[in-house]
Design a protein around this motif. Structure first.
Motif, short mmCIF file in Angstrom:
data_model
loop_
_atom_site.label_atom_id
_atom_site.label_comp_id
_atom_site.label_asym_id
_atom_site.label_seq_id
_atom_site.Cartn_x
_atom_site.Cartn_y
_atom_site.Cartn_z
N SER A 256 12.64 4.45 18.55
CA SER A 256 12.86 5.10 17.26
C SER A 256 11.88 4.63 16.19
O SER A 256 11.51 5.40 15.30
N PHE A 257 11.47 3.36 16.27
CA PHE A 257 10.60 2.80 15.24
C PHE A 257 9.39 2.11 15.87
O PHE A 257 9.01 0.99 15.52
N GLY A 258 8.76 2.78 16.81
CA GLY A 258 7.61 2.22 17.49
C GLY A 258 7.92 1.89 18.94
O GLY A 258 9.08 1.96 19.38
N GLU A 259 6.90 1.54 19.68
CA GLU A 259 7.04 1.31 21.12
C GLU A 259 6.89 -0.17 21.44
O GLU A 259 5.85 -0.64 21.87
N GLY A 260 7.96 -0.91 21.21
CA GLY A 260 7.97 -2.32 21.57
C GLY A 260 8.23 -2.52 23.05
O GLY A 260 8.77 -1.64 23.73
N ARG A 261 7.87 -3.69 23.57
CA ARG A 261 8.10 -4.01 24.97
C ARG A 261 7.96 -5.51 25.14
O ARG A 261 7.62 -6.23 24.20
N TYR A 262 8.17 -6.00 26.36
CA TYR A 262 8.10 -7.44 26.61
C TYR A 262 7.86 -7.70 28.09
O TYR A 262 8.04 -6.81 28.94
N PHE A 263 7.46 -8.92 28.40
CA PHE A 263 7.26 -9.35 29.79
C PHE A 263 7.33 -10.86 29.83
O PHE A 263 7.26 -11.54 28.79
N ALA A 264 7.46 -11.42 31.03
CA ALA A 264 7.52 -12.88 31.15
C ALA A 264 6.93 -13.32 32.48
O ALA A 264 7.04 -12.63 33.50
N TYR A 265 6.29 -14.51 32.44
CA TYR A 265 5.77 -15.17 33.64
C TYR A 265 6.52 -16.48 33.84
O TYR A 265 6.81 -17.20 32.87
N PHE A 266 6.79 -16.80 35.09
CA PHE A 266 7.40 -18.08 35.43
C PHE A 266 6.65 -18.67 36.62
O PHE A 266 6.50 -18.01 37.65
N ASP A 267 6.13 -19.85 36.44
CA ASP A 267 5.33 -20.53 37.46
C ASP A 267 4.15 -19.67 37.90
O ASP A 267 3.81 -19.59 39.08
N GLY A 268 3.52 -19.00 36.94
CA GLY A 268 2.32 -18.22 37.21
C GLY A 268 2.55 -16.83 37.77
O GLY A 268 1.59 -16.11 38.04
N VAL A 269 3.80 -16.44 37.94
CA VAL A 269 4.13 -15.13 38.52
C VAL A 269 4.91 -14.32 37.49
O VAL A 269 5.84 -14.84 36.86
N ARG A 270 4.56 -13.05 37.33
CA ARG A 270 5.33 -12.22 36.40
C ARG A 270 6.69 -11.91 37.03
O ARG A 270 6.78 -11.33 38.10
N VAL A 271 7.74 -12.32 36.33
CA VAL A 271 9.09 -12.21 36.87
C VAL A 271 9.91 -11.11 36.22
O VAL A 271 10.97 -10.74 36.75
N LEU A 272 9.45 -10.57 35.11
CA LEU A 272 10.20 -9.49 34.48
C LEU A 272 9.30 -8.72 33.53
O LEU A 272 8.28 -9.22 33.05
N LYS A 273 9.71 -7.48 33.28
CA LYS A 273 8.99 -6.60 32.39
C LYS A 273 9.97 -5.58 31.85
O LYS A 273 10.75 -5.01 32.61
N GLY A 274 9.98 -5.38 30.53
CA GLY A 274 10.92 -4.43 29.93
C GLY A 274 10.21 -3.47 29.01
O GLY A 274 9.28 -3.84 28.28
N ASN A 275 10.65 -2.21 29.01
CA ASN A 275 10.03 -1.19 28.16
C ASN A 275 10.66 -1.12 26.78
O ASN A 275 10.28 -0.27 25.97
N GLY A 276 11.61 -2.01 26.48
CA GLY A 276 12.19 -2.06 25.15
C GLY A 276 13.31 -1.07 24.91
O GLY A 276 13.88 -1.04 23.82
N GLU A 277 13.64 -0.27 25.91
CA GLU A 277 14.69 0.74 25.73
C GLU A 277 16.04 0.16 26.12
O GLU A 277 16.43 0.16 27.28
N PHE A 278 16.75 -0.35 25.12
CA PHE A 278 18.10 -0.87 25.30
C PHE A 278 18.81 -0.76 23.96
O PHE A 278 18.21 -0.29 22.97
N ALA A 279 20.05 -1.17 23.89
CA ALA A 279 20.79 -1.09 22.63
C ALA A 279 20.81 -2.45 21.95
O ALA A 279 19.87 -2.81 21.26
#
Length: 290
Positions: A256-279
């Protein structure tokens, strides 16, 4: 035309060099770039010349190193900044200020400069910024960033090299203890950065003792220069973790107010990625989980 005050700052002291500026015609004002003594020797010289308008108290600027991860530019280390530091409007109104300091040459390919002034539109302000090698001649006609008098300043990434400035994941892993692993969380905010927060919990423990780390971005006085944030922690390796991405507005980080997102690495490996679409929140688990 009005008489202007000229001041020089060397980021350690504010040197008053008051004098008069003589415009070439009625109402004419110009950005004055002063030749200052070269103090930087083998380093780079950064010089910023600001012509203040009527709202100097609203001005902020920052020169910082950057790093890339997953193709996203993140602010790394602040080298020089001025966050709301010109709020003495009686001193800075209708004046010309020059800021100068030395920047390590090794950072030349990984720099960004930004100047923010939300009310600087038609009040007669402007600026010119320069970055040059101290061993070379100073060319006043080759600035890295300029604005015409009376225009809104912008953001200038000084052409950072993505390959040269990429975050070294291996180095991040090596910075932790032998029984730990590096955790890196990258956030790209929407327009409502102040609604975003996160919590990191250990799973399999009581609620009271499960929280490992948390952060929110609600500081109203903090200037958001890049719209991104990179957080880094060292976590015990042989545990299961739960990351909660929170949004107090209940509309997530997208869309609604831009396209935010996020991701995370743990021990050098990307373990998660989110497109920001949640409540209100999005939950992820990672690590040694059952």
């Amino acid at each position: 035309g009005p008489s202007l005050t000229a001041a020089v700052s060397t980021r350690g002291s504010f040197l008053a060099t008051k004098g008069s500026h003589s415009p070439s015609g009625p109402g004419d004002r110009a950005i004055v770039v002063k030749e200052l003594r070269n103090r930087c020797k083998e380093d780079l010289t950064f010089r910023l010349s600001i012509l203040f308008g009527d709202f100097s108290e609203d001005l902020s600027w920052s020169l910082y190193s950057v790093q890339f991860l997953d193709g996203i530019l993140f602010r790394n280390h602040v080298l020089l900044d001025c966050i709301w530091c010109y709020r003495q409007s009686d001193s800075f109104g209708l004046s010309n200020v020059v800021e100068q300091d030395c920047i390590p040459k090794r950072l030349q390919k990984c720099l960004a400069f930004q100047l923010i002034n939300p009310t600087w539109t038609d009040n007669g302000g402007g600026y010119a910024a320069y970055l040059f090698d101290a061993t070379e001649a100073f060319h006043a006609n080759q600035p890295i960033a300029t604005s015409a008098v009376g225009t809104m300043p912008a953001t200038y990434a000084l052409h950072p090299d993505e390959e040269e400035c990429s975050l070294d994941i291996a180095a991040a892993r090596n910075s932790c203890q032998i029984d730990e692993a590096s955790f890196i969380l990258g956030l790209v905010f929407d327009e409502r950065r102040h609604e975003t927060a996160w919590e990191l919990h250990r799973q399999g423990t009581t609620v009271e003792s499960s929280l490992v780390a948390n952060k929110n971005y609600t500081n109203a006085d903090e200037v958001d220069f890049t719209g991104t944030s990179l957080e880094s922690l060292c976590l015990l390796f042989e545990l299961c973790y739960e990351l909660r991405i929170l949004d107090t507005g209940g509309d997530g980080m997208c869309c609604s107010f831009g396209e935010g997102r996020y991701f995370a690495y743990f021990d050098g490996v990307r373990v998660l990625k989110g497109n920001g679409e949640f409540a209100l929140q999005q939950i992820h688990t990672f690590g040694l989980c059952p």
